[in-house]
Design a protein around this motif. Structure first.
Motif, short mmCIF file in Angstrom:
data_model
loop_
_atom_site.label_atom_id
_atom_site.label_comp_id
_atom_site.label_asym_id
_atom_site.label_seq_id
_atom_site.Cartn_x
_atom_site.Cartn_y
_atom_site.Cartn_z
N ARG A 290 4.71 -4.22 -7.15
CA ARG A 290 4.72 -3.55 -5.86
C ARG A 290 4.11 -4.40 -4.75
O ARG A 290 3.21 -5.16 -4.96
CB ARG A 290 3.95 -2.24 -5.95
N ASN B 192 8.16 -0.39 1.10
CA ASN B 192 6.91 -0.73 0.42
C ASN B 192 6.32 0.54 -0.17
O ASN B 192 6.35 1.59 0.46
CB ASN B 192 5.91 -1.35 1.39
N SER C 145 2.34 -1.00 10.72
CA SER C 145 1.52 -0.98 9.52
C SER C 145 0.85 0.37 9.38
O SER C 145 0.33 0.93 10.34
CB SER C 145 0.47 -2.10 9.58
N PRO D 207 -2.49 -1.86 -8.24
CA PRO D 207 -1.95 -0.64 -7.64
C PRO D 207 -2.06 0.55 -8.59
O PRO D 207 -1.96 0.40 -9.80
CB PRO D 207 -0.49 -0.99 -7.38
N LEU E 117 3.13 2.71 -1.67
CA LEU E 117 1.67 2.83 -1.64
C LEU E 117 1.33 4.13 -2.35
O LEU E 117 1.70 5.21 -1.89
CB LEU E 117 1.18 2.86 -0.18
N LYS F 8 -4.35 -0.80 4.08
CA LYS F 8 -3.16 -0.69 4.94
C LYS F 8 -1.97 -1.34 4.27
O LYS F 8 -2.09 -2.15 3.37
CB LYS F 8 -3.43 -1.30 6.31
N MET F 9 -0.78 -0.92 4.72
CA MET F 9 0.45 -1.44 4.14
C MET F 9 1.49 -1.62 5.25
O MET F 9 1.70 -0.71 6.05
CB MET F 9 0.96 -0.47 3.07
N ASP F 10 2.13 -2.77 5.30
CA ASP F 10 3.11 -3.03 6.35
C ASP F 10 4.35 -2.16 6.18
O ASP F 10 4.74 -1.83 5.06
CB ASP F 10 3.53 -4.50 6.33
N TRP G 143 -1.87 2.78 8.11
CA TRP G 143 -3.26 2.65 7.68
C TRP G 143 -4.01 3.96 7.86
O TRP G 143 -4.17 4.44 8.96
CB TRP G 143 -3.96 1.53 8.45
#
Ligand SMILES: [Cu+2]
Lengths: 125, 322
Positions: A125, B178, B160, B103, B180, B169-171, B162
């Motif tokens: 991921r 993506n 992003s 993760p 999360l 944070k994740m783009d 957050w």
């Protein structure tokens, strides 16, 4: 071992052998990225042959260690006392050998630092 | 004098940030943010100890008379303190922190929430397993004690995602999803913020996050799955006449749209315009007429032709959509 180390003297350190440890590090680094990218893309998870990755890492470490040991030997080539900063063949050898040894130390640690996340995270991921 | 007072205000700002409990990694309500805080404190304590040790050594080195150690001993100090010990410390830190970076695992039974970053708002779609997705915007609710999988993407530019109190944070990248996975542990009302510069109103792109006990969350989600129950007929007419529905979907009234935030349950949100204004009738009416006054560069046209009464009627209609 003793004899092997003696033989190492014949492999003269040059500017070319100086780049062996960092090049091994660079190749291992590239190899790590490719391995993860290809595994994740093809099978959707890490990893294709994790043992092969670990073995590749060990091979890289051995190459770096060997060039480090050879360089260490030659940096201790006996002769006049320090400083070794003349333009003579022997000072040149000692300088190159010492630099190779330091680079080998750095590359050794760097390869371990690169391999650790690959082996421990194991996630796409 | 000025330098001194600004130094003091900078320092106090740092300390006051510590009192922030709704948007701070140091006040976590989720498992991942708690890990990040733990790592941060570990690193901070380690860094202070090392800095202290270096300062002591420096004091010692400056005070020691010249020649008090020979070349060999000096080189040994360089080797150990400059090479071996830092390497071992870094290796230890890496080994210690890597497991925290793993993760969180997700299961197919988890609730999935798709969030897209748009200039300057958030498209939200709850996808409970086996049920049709539920559209929403600009506010995210999650259950406590369960893992939730966010699928993050961008509609126009890179944003992003957050929520400092919940996770890292994740783009949000256009054309890419993506993932999360998070778990909230403490119910409450928190806040998230766009963390990648995305245009004029980037700083005005936030959202409320509400963590609810699982039973309350399930009831809320079931309620959200229902179509809107429009009241105020005058407002409904204005909404249709002004073409608002071309950009804003209201389930049961018009087709969904991807251009603007979904308004099906607008009235149940706590904030207006992506976490920027309190949800009051006056704010909604003013925003509808001149959105660019609140958010420069906003992608909604202004409607100056609407009279005060019409804007209020629209606001009342939209706020009635609970
Ligand atoms: Cu932004």
């Amino acid at each position: 071992m003793k004899r092997w180390l003696k033989g190492a003297h014949r492999l003269r350190v040059t500017l070319w052998t100086l780049i062996v440890p960092p090049t091994t590090w660079a190749v291992h680094f590239l190899f790590s990225y490719l391995w993860v990218a290809i595994s994740c893309e093809r099978i959707g998870r890490w990893a294709l042959f994790p043992t092969a990755f670990a073995i590749g890492t060990v091979v890289a470490l051995i190459v770096i260690l060997a060039s480090g040991v050879i360089a260490w030997q030659q940096s201790r080539t006996p002769g006049d006392p320090p400083p070794h900063n003349e333009g003579t063949d022997i000072d040149r050898l000692r300088f190159l050998a010492y630099s190779t040894m330091l680079l080998a130390g750095l590359s050794f640690v760097a390869v371990i630092f690169t391999a650790m996340p690959v082996l421990m995270l194991g996630d796409c991921r | 004098m000025r330098g001194k007072s600004s130094a003091i205000s900078i320092l106090t700002a740092g300390f006051l940030a510590g009192c922030n409990t709704h948007q701070s990694t140091l006040a976590p309500f989720g498992a991942d943010a708690a890990d990040i805080r733990h790592l941060f404190i570990m690193m901070l304590v380690g860094a202070v100890l090392i800095a202290g040790g270096v300062a002591l050594l420096m004091r010692h080195a400056v005070r020691a008379p010249e020649g008090s150690i020979d070349h060999r001993k000096g080189m040994r100090i360089v080797l150990w303190l400059g090479g071996i010990i830092p390497t071992v410390v870094l290796l230890g830190l890496l080994a210690y922190s890597l497991p925290y970076m793993k993760p969180r695992p997700a299961s197919p039974a988890d609730l999935t929430i798709a969030v897209d970053g748009e200039q300057f708002w958030w498209r939200v779609a709850y996808a409970p397993p086996g049920r049709p997705p539920i559209l929403s915007a600009n506010e995210i609710r999650i259950p406590t004690g369960r893992t939730v999988a966010f699928r993050l993407s961008g509609g126009d530019v890179v944003h992003s995602f957050w929520i400092p109190g919940l996770a890292g944070k994740m783009d949000m990248i256009p054309g890419r999803i993506n993932s999360l996975v998070v778990r909230a542990d403490k119910p409450g009302r928190y806040r998230g913020q766009c963390a990648e510069f995305c245009g004029l109103s980037h700083a005005l792109m936030a959202f409320d996050v509400i963590a609810m006990p699982p039973a309350a969350f399930d009831a809320w989600l079931a309620e959200q799955a229902r179509p809107a129950r429009p009241g105020d007929a005058a407002g409904a007419r204005l909404f249709a006449e002004n073409g608002c529905g071309g950009c804003h979907g209201i389930a049961g009234v018009n087709a969904p749209s991807r251009i603007g935030p979904d308004l099906t349950h607008f009235g149940s949100r706590r904030t207006l315009a992506a976490g920027i204004l309190p949800m009051t009738e006056a704010n909604v009416a003013a925003f509808i007429r001149h959105p660019e006054k609140t958010k420069p560069g906003v992608r909604m046209p202004s409607f100056p032709q609407l009279s005060d009464d019409e804007a209020i009627a629209l606001a009342r209609y939209l706020q009635g959509l609970k």
